[in-house]
Design a protein around this motif. Structure first.
Motif, PDB file in Angstrom:
ATOM      1  N   LEU A   6       0.858  -1.172   0.000  1.00 40.35           N
ATOM      2  CA  LEU A   6       0.000   0.000   0.000  1.00 40.35           C
ATOM      3  C   LEU A   6       0.899   1.227   0.000  1.00 40.35           C
ATOM      4  N   PRO A   7       0.429   2.309  -0.575  1.00 40.10           N
ATOM      5  CA  PRO A   7       1.225   3.537  -0.495  1.00 40.10           C
ATOM      6  C   PRO A   7       1.481   3.926   0.959  1.00 40.10           C
ATOM      7  N   GLU A   8       2.564   4.639   1.179  1.00 43.12           N
ATOM      8  CA  GLU A   8       2.929   5.079   2.523  1.00 43.12           C
ATOM      9  C   GLU A   8       1.765   5.809   3.191  1.00 43.12           C
ATOM     10  N   ASN A   9       1.562   5.553   4.470  1.00 43.68           N
ATOM     11  CA  ASN A   9       0.521   6.161   5.308  1.00 43.68           C
ATOM     12  C   ASN A   9      -0.885   5.660   5.000  1.00 43.68           C
ATOM     13  N   LEU A  10      -1.026   4.591   4.231  1.00 39.98           N
ATOM     14  CA  LEU A  10      -2.333   3.978   3.994  1.00 39.98           C
ATOM     15  C   LEU A  10      -2.337   2.601   4.638  1.00 39.98           C
ATOM     16  N   GLU A  11      -3.451   2.253   5.256  1.00 40.77           N
ATOM     17  CA  GLU A  11      -3.557   0.952   5.896  1.00 40.77           C
ATOM     18  C   GLU A  11      -5.011   0.526   5.984  1.00 40.77           C
ATOM     19  N   ASP A  12      -5.220  -0.771   6.121  1.00 41.46           N
ATOM     20  CA  ASP A  12      -6.560  -1.285   6.369  1.00 41.46           C
ATOM     21  C   ASP A  12      -6.954  -0.935   7.793  1.00 41.46           C
ATOM     22  N   ILE A  13      -8.220  -0.648   7.991  1.00 40.31           N
ATOM     23  CA  ILE A  13      -8.745  -0.423   9.335  1.00 40.31           C
ATOM     24  C   ILE A  13      -9.676  -1.592   9.622  1.00 40.31           C
ATOM     25  N   LEU A  14      -9.322  -2.363  10.629  1.00 40.12           N
ATOM     26  CA  LEU A  14     -10.039  -3.594  10.934  1.00 40.12           C
ATOM     27  C   LEU A  14     -11.315  -3.311  11.730  1.00 40.12           C
ATOM     28  N   PRO A  15     -12.231  -4.300  11.801  1.00 35.74           N
ATOM     29  CA  PRO A  15     -13.574  -4.072  12.352  1.00 35.74           C
ATOM     30  C   PRO A  15     -13.672  -3.324  13.674  1.00 35.74           C
ATOM     31  N   PRO A  16     -12.941  -3.666  14.731  1.00 33.48           N
ATOM     32  CA  PRO A  16     -13.151  -2.931  15.988  1.00 33.48           C
ATOM     33  C   PRO A  16     -12.883  -1.421  15.841  1.00 33.48           C
ATOM     34  N   GLN A  17     -11.777  -1.079  15.221  1.00 36.05           N
ATOM     35  CA  GLN A  17     -11.454   0.336  15.042  1.00 36.05           C
ATOM     36  C   GLN A  17     -12.389   0.980  14.019  1.00 36.05           C
ATOM     37  N   ALA A  18     -12.737   0.245  12.974  1.00 37.18           N
ATOM     38  CA  ALA A  18     -13.642   0.777  11.947  1.00 37.18           C
ATOM     39  C   ALA A  18     -15.001   1.121  12.562  1.00 37.18           C
ATOM     40  N   GLN A  19     -15.480   0.296  13.484  1.00 42.32           N
ATOM     41  CA  GLN A  19     -16.762   0.568  14.142  1.00 42.32           C
ATOM     42  C   GLN A  19     -16.687   1.825  15.000  1.00 42.32           C
ATOM     43  N   ARG A  20     -15.566   2.008  15.712  1.00 43.32           N
ATOM     44  CA  ARG A  20     -15.399   3.226  16.527  1.00 43.32           C
ATOM     45  C   ARG A  20     -15.337   4.466  15.645  1.00 43.32           C
ATOM     46  N   ILE A  21     -14.594   4.373  14.561  1.00 44.01           N
ATOM     47  CA  ILE A  21     -14.479   5.512  13.641  1.00 44.01           C
ATOM     48  C   ILE A  21     -15.839   5.844  13.041  1.00 44.01           C
ATOM     49  N   ASP A  22     -16.591   4.818  12.629  1.00 45.00           N
ATOM     50  CA  ASP A  22     -17.899   5.051  12.029  1.00 45.00           C
ATOM     51  C   ASP A  22     -18.873   5.669  13.036  1.00 45.00           C
ATOM     52  N   ALA A  23     -18.799   5.248  14.300  1.00 45.09           N
ATOM     53  CA  ALA A  23     -19.664   5.829  15.338  1.00 45.09           C
ATOM     54  C   ALA A  23     -19.330   7.306  15.548  1.00 45.09           C
ATOM     55  N   MET A  24     -18.041   7.638  15.586  1.00 42.70           N
ATOM     56  CA  MET A  24     -17.640   9.047  15.717  1.00 42.70           C
ATOM     57  C   MET A  24     -18.088   9.859  14.512  1.00 42.70           C
ATOM     58  N   ARG A  25     -17.948   9.271  13.338  1.00 40.73           N
ATOM     59  CA  ARG A  25     -18.383   9.940  12.114  1.00 40.73           C
ATOM     60  C   ARG A  25     -19.873  10.252  12.180  1.00 40.73           C
ATOM     61  N   GLY A  26     -20.665   9.280  12.634  1.00 38.32           N
ATOM     62  CA  GLY A  26     -22.109   9.478  12.757  1.00 38.32           C
ATOM     63  C   GLY A  26     -22.448  10.606  13.718  1.00 38.32           C
ATOM     64  N   ARG A  27     -21.748  10.654  14.859  1.00 39.99           N
ATOM     65  CA  ARG A  27     -22.000  11.726  15.831  1.00 39.99           C
ATOM     66  C   ARG A  27     -21.643  13.094  15.246  1.00 39.99           C
ATOM     67  N   LEU A  28     -20.527  13.164  14.537  1.00 37.32           N
ATOM     68  CA  LEU A  28     -20.140  14.437  13.917  1.00 37.32           C
ATOM     69  C   LEU A  28     -21.138  14.874  12.845  1.00 37.32           C
ATOM     70  N   LEU A  29     -21.561  13.929  11.996  1.00 33.13           N
ATOM     71  CA  LEU A  29     -22.535  14.265  10.958  1.00 33.13           C
ATOM     72  C   LEU A  29     -23.842  14.764  11.573  1.00 33.13           C
ATOM     73  N   GLU A  30     -24.273  14.143  12.652  1.00 32.70           N
ATOM     74  CA  GLU A  30     -25.506  14.573  13.320  1.00 32.70           C
ATOM     75  C   GLU A  30     -25.322  15.961  13.932  1.00 32.70           C
ATOM     76  N   LEU A  31     -24.170  16.223  14.530  1.00 28.13           N
ATOM     77  CA  LEU A  31     -23.890  17.541  15.095  1.00 28.13           C
ATOM     78  C   LEU A  31     -23.957  18.620  14.011  1.00 28.13           C
ATOM     79  N   PHE A  32     -23.330  18.354  12.886  1.00 23.65           N
ATOM     80  CA  PHE A  32     -23.382  19.314  11.789  1.00 23.65           C
ATOM     81  C   PHE A  32     -24.811  19.486  11.272  1.00 23.65           C
ATOM     82  N   ARG A  33     -25.555  18.353  11.160  1.00 22.53           N
ATOM     83  CA  ARG A  33     -26.930  18.410  10.642  1.00 22.53           C
ATOM     84  C   ARG A  33     -27.805  19.309  11.507  1.00 22.53           C
ATOM     85  N   VAL A  34     -27.719  19.173  12.836  1.00 24.46           N
ATOM     86  CA  VAL A  34     -28.577  19.974  13.700  1.00 24.46           C
ATOM     87  C   VAL A  34     -28.209  21.462  13.664  1.00 24.46           C
TER      88      VAL A  34
END
Length: 73
Positions: A6-34
């Motif tokens: 993979l190019p430098e600084n790119l990596e797979d994000i595995l399920p446990p971390q991916a779920q945490r990132i997606d949850a944070m993303r959802g909270r941020l999107l909702e904050l912006f939406r409101v």
């Protein structure tokens, strides 16, 4: 040892971390939406002519480029 590259600084994000990132993303999107913001999803790929309009030579040197063999010929 990894069998793929993979190019430098790119990596797979595995399920446990991916779920945490997606949850944070959802909270941020909702904050912006409101606060009245709307979601926009820009294209992942753009033609160089469009991307570099008015940006100068520096961005061109730092841009990862893919070549469209049908368009380049």
């Amino acid at each position: 040892m990894r069998n793929w590259l993979l190019p430098e600084n790119l990596e797979d994000i595995l399920p446990p971390q991916a779920q945490r990132i997606d949850a944070m993303r959802g909270r941020l999107l909702e904050l912006f939406r409101v606060h009245g913001y709307e979601l926009v999803i820009p294209p992942l790929l753009e033609y160089m002519e469009s991307l570099l309009t008015g940006t100068g030579h520096d961005l061109d040197l730092r841009t990862f480029k893919l070549v469209d063999q049908l368009r380049a010929g």
